[in-house]
Design an enzyme around this catalytic site. Sequence first.
Site, short mmCIF file in Angstrom:
data_model
loop_
_atom_site.label_atom_id
_atom_site.label_comp_id
_atom_site.label_asym_id
_atom_site.label_seq_id
_atom_site.Cartn_x
_atom_site.Cartn_y
_atom_site.Cartn_z
N ASP A 162 -0.23 -7.69 -7.39
CA ASP A 162 -1.35 -8.01 -6.50
C ASP A 162 -2.56 -8.50 -7.28
O ASP A 162 -3.29 -9.37 -6.80
CB ASP A 162 -1.72 -6.79 -5.65
CG ASP A 162 -0.79 -6.68 -4.45
OD1 ASP A 162 -0.52 -7.73 -3.83
OD2 ASP A 162 -0.31 -5.58 -4.15
N CYS A 201 2.09 -0.91 -13.89
CA CYS A 201 3.33 -0.76 -13.12
C CYS A 201 3.72 -2.03 -12.37
O CYS A 201 4.71 -2.02 -11.64
CB CYS A 201 3.22 0.42 -12.16
SG CYS A 201 2.00 0.16 -10.88
C1 PEP Z 1 1.47 -4.39 -7.78
O1 PEP Z 1 0.79 -4.91 -6.90
O2 PEP Z 1 1.57 -4.82 -8.93
C2 PEP Z 1 2.27 -3.18 -7.46
C3 PEP Z 1 2.91 -2.52 -8.39
O3 PEP Z 1 2.35 -2.81 -6.15
P1 PEP Z 1 3.32 -3.55 -5.09
O4 PEP Z 1 4.19 -4.50 -5.85
O5 PEP Z 1 4.09 -2.50 -4.40
O6 PEP Z 1 2.34 -4.24 -4.20
MG MG Z 2 0.43 -3.91 -5.03
#
Ligand code: PEP
Ligand code: MG
Length: 565
Positions: free
Chosen positions: A453, A500
């Site tokens: 994001d 992450c």
């Molecule tokens: C991200 O946005 O990098 C994240 C780990 O969350 P998601 O991919 O679930 O939006």
């Molecule tokens: Mg995210």
Amino acid sequence: MSLAGVAVSSGVAFGQAVHLVEQDCSVHYHLLPVSEIHSEKSSLTQAIEELICILETGQKCIEIDSDNFQLIDADILLLQDEELLNDMCTAIENQQFSASLAVDRIFDFQASEIEALQDPILASRAYDIRCLSKRLIASINGTLTWDLSHLRQASILLAQDITPAEFAMLPLDNISGIILKTGGLTSHTAILARAAGIPALFNCAYHELSIRNGQTVILDAISGELHAKPSRELRSELRLKQLTESNRLQQLLTFKDKDAETQDGHKIALFANVGNLSEITRTAELGAQGVGLFRTEFMLMNATEYPNEQTQFLLYCDALHVLDGCPLTIRTLDIGADKDLPFERHVHEENPALGIRGCRYTLNRPELFKPQLRAALRAANHGSIRLMFPMVNQVEELDTILQEIEMCKQELVAEEVGFGDFELGLMIETPAAVMNLNSLLPHIDFVSIGTNDLTQYTMAADRGNLQLTKAFPSFSPVILNFIKMTIKAAKEFDVKVSLCGELASDKRAVAVLVGMGLEELSVNLSSLLEIKSIICDGNYSNWQTLANAALKTTRIDELHDLVCS
Ligand code: PEP
Ligand code: MG
């Protein structure tokens, strides 16, 4: 005949093509000519029969005492309801409604009556009725094709797009590969395919190959190619490639019990990203040091109702048990954008990715938020829980989160229910969150950088659009600089920092990320051992030099050339 696409989940798959044609659920509003009334009524009854037949076939594959069996039973009973059929036929006859309009109106009336009772359990039934109405309309329109109960082993699905919720309903045991016309590298469907270890090719214009249902195709999601009508030579070549890949994965298993430590003794905590309990079990088997991101919304993608506090508490305790002392990082529900939950009423937004998602959603919905907070607090009495919140941009949101947590604690004290302390963290997913670190960090124990994001919002580039994710990738100078700012600020405030997003699973990026000072990475399960092997082969002091050079690059190509040199 071959076609290129973008491999978003690696591997080679052989199988029979199965097209997932999009359902046409459009309602026809025209006034029906009197001469067509009779045939319209027969299309309605035929559509009902078709749907009942599909539901009964589906029922044969599931346990008789399961919730799903009962739900399908309820749908069948509704479709067999004579009064309902009469109402629809009357609407066709007297009001000259098309069959689809009659279904839409009568089912909607049924659902609204149930909703008016304001009972949360019946509310989910109202949702089921609306879904059933859509399927019946698709059947009237001749496009009811999402029935995968007949799927034989080793099927390769071809579709325009698959949402995360649809992915959650796929019979994965019988699917060896997925090919989509659309999709981005860090889209949630790509993340789910990687986590499930299913080779997937996105952005592939497969219609150009005129592939028939049942035709044998080979998906090479290592080089990014789809092969229809492969020659004997190509088949053997790709069988060999598949074997080599499986041997390579077997080799990687030797890293399972090793620490993620560079040749010069620099240790990295390697965690896993998961979406359900079976992935948490795999995390433990693969020797990760814990769960760095539990996307709790993923396990609800095909749930019929929101699990209560006790169910969530027991799930977290099971996870802690499996993890055997390693931390479990629970992320509160990240609903919205491309992730709708089936039991939630879908509210249309013009720009869902910029709308009510993540914490914006849950902070408005205490009936969803509080059970999760209370369950996490209670589970923290039984093991190491880290709780983090998605899409928080400013300290005002954090203030509300802290107040909610405090309220839950007070309630638990008053109820004499045991709870423990968890580490409190935030996802860093927007430029605003990075720029606001000085006001956010004093209140928390850790941050986890969500580069999927962070990239989408920094670049203003939809993460589900492959053209854009290729042109505006996470592995780019601007995102590295945001990461560096986050690491620096977190260290100043003595707050732990992890990453992450999918960038942590990118083989090319590991050296730079570690060299920049990240001491914890949380990666996709299918990449865990490979990333560990790269760390074990690396040299930290060389990586620090590389990271400094990477931060000075100004172009994406320059950065990519630097790490490949
Ligand atoms: C991200 O946005 O990098 C994240 C780990 O969350 P998601 O991919 O679930 O939006
Ligand atoms: Mg995210």
